[in-house]
Design an enzyme around this catalytic site. Structure first.
Site, mmCIF file in Angstrom:
data_model
loop_
_atom_site.group_PDB
_atom_site.id
_atom_site.type_symbol
_atom_site.label_atom_id
_atom_site.label_comp_id
_atom_site.label_asym_id
_atom_site.label_seq_id
_atom_site.Cartn_x
_atom_site.Cartn_y
_atom_site.Cartn_z
ATOM 1 N N CYS A 23 -3.482 -11.842 1.649
ATOM 2 C CA CYS A 23 -2.697 -12.622 0.684
ATOM 3 C C CYS A 23 -1.392 -11.933 0.334
ATOM 4 O O CYS A 23 -0.374 -12.592 0.115
ATOM 5 C CB CYS A 23 -3.519 -12.836 -0.593
ATOM 6 N N CYS B 105 -3.525 4.062 0.033
ATOM 7 C CA CYS B 105 -2.894 2.762 -0.200
ATOM 8 C C CYS B 105 -2.871 2.560 -1.705
ATOM 9 O O CYS B 105 -2.719 3.533 -2.448
ATOM 10 C CB CYS B 105 -3.634 1.651 0.529
#
Length: 352
Positions: free
Chosen positions: A180, A310
């Site tokens: 997304c 991340c």
């Protein structure tokens, strides 16, 4: 009191008091507490299912709030499963929410799955879906699949009564998925697909209706079109514990903490997209987004040690799998990602 709460669905001939008891006794595990999970979980909770498990190691980010409707603004930087548990228990005090504050892995999947009747995929990772599928085959559990790409969503049910599995439709586990964050998505599309997944769970528990086994439902919310593709059971490989261990447990990924990485003078690789915050101000940080990692690997020295991070830990695991495929042997990841690193920098500035 309970009858009053659920009387609108008990009035349905397909439910009744017998069906309501089936819902009460069902045990459902939802893998992922992101957009799909936030649509699935409230409807399962409100229906009267009293044992629901949630597994996700992720932390709430501000960009999640647009579609992950379980999370109030004030919960940013908190663990998703912890907040989800609080919100769902407020919705229905009869529910027992079991939380697993880590990511699904080859080490934990089978043992967790054994405790549930139905497994629901609410992830955005192809590799995790193969893991879910194979663990479901071994534990003989049905698997409700859902995915979203921009305005299009897919829903199916795999391994239902020994029916077709995920591998019967998606045969190439080396394919890539655009999440997304990279592709963009409307919250309503995610919500719609999640509700369809929840609906399949309820039908299976109630043993009523047509289950999407051997069928892939594809719905486009922009064009209001839908199609349903039929498929057969075609996977012939034997999925047993030996296959499972060779596929998922043969190359374990080692984690480290920020302080240890700094003291060992490791090189940091930030695999987030360039626009993401917080920015990590360290002298040995290489910015190499996961989306371009494979094409940029030639810039890295395989003899060096690397610590990958991340935003919160999910993408770093995928990055390490890629690095190991290209013979980078000394690689670790920081669970908690950039958020954990930033907290450490603020609290322990003296170590670097």
């Amino acid at each position: 009191m309970i009858t009053e709460r659920y009387k609108r669905q008990i009035q349905l001939p397909q439910v009744g008091k017998t069906g309501q008891q089936k819902l009460k006794d069902a045990k459902i595990l939802v893998v992922g507490a992101g957009g799909l999970g936030c649509a699935i979980l409230p409807y399962l909770t409100a229906s009267g299912i009293e044992t629901i498990g949630i597994i996700d190691g992720d932390t709430i980010e501000e960009s999640n709030l647009q579609r992950q409707i379980l999370y109030p603004e004030k919960t940013v930087n908190q663990k998703k499963v912890t907040v989800a548990k609080t919100q769902l228990e407020a919705l229905n005090s009869n529910v027992n929410i079991e939380t697993y504050i880590n990511y699904l892995s080859g080490e934990n999947a089978i043992e967790i799955f054994k405790n549930y009747n139905i497994i629901v995929d609410a992830t955005d990772s192809i590799k995790t879906r193969y893991l879910i599928n194979d663990a479901c085959v071994i534990t003989q559990k049905p698997f409700v699949y859902g995915s979203v790409y921009r305005f299009e969503g897919q829903v199916s049910v795999f391994n239902y009564k020994n029916g077709p599995t995920y591998r019967c439709v998606f045969k190439n586990n080396n394919s890539k998925i655009t999440n997304c964050e990279d592709a963009g998505v409307l919250g309503t599309t995610v919500g719609f697909i999640g509700m369809l997944q929840a609906n399949e769970v309820l039908k299976m528990v109630l043993e009523t209706g047509d289950i999407l086994s051997g069928k892939l439902l594809i719905y486009n919310t922009l064009k209001n079109t839908q199609s349903c593709i039929n498929f057969q059971k075609t996977e012939t490989r034997t999925i047993d514990e030996a296959f499972f261990n060779s596929e998922y447990n043969s190359d374990k990924i080692e984690a480290t903490c920020f302080k240890e990485a700094v003291l060992n003078k490791s090189n940091f690789i930030d695999v987030r997209e360039l626009h993401e915050t917080p920015k990590i101000a360290l002298p040995k940080v290489i910015q190499m987004p996961l989306s371009v990692l494979e094409t940029e690997l030639k810039k890295l020295d395989k003899n060096n040690s690397y610590v990958v991070f991340c935003q919160s830990g999910k993408r770093s695991l995928e990055a390490i799998r890629i690095l190991k495929q290209y013979q980078f042997s000394n690689v670790k990841h920081i669970s908690g990602g950039a958020i954990a690193i930033q907290n450490n920098i603020e609290n322990e500035k003296s170590i670097y």
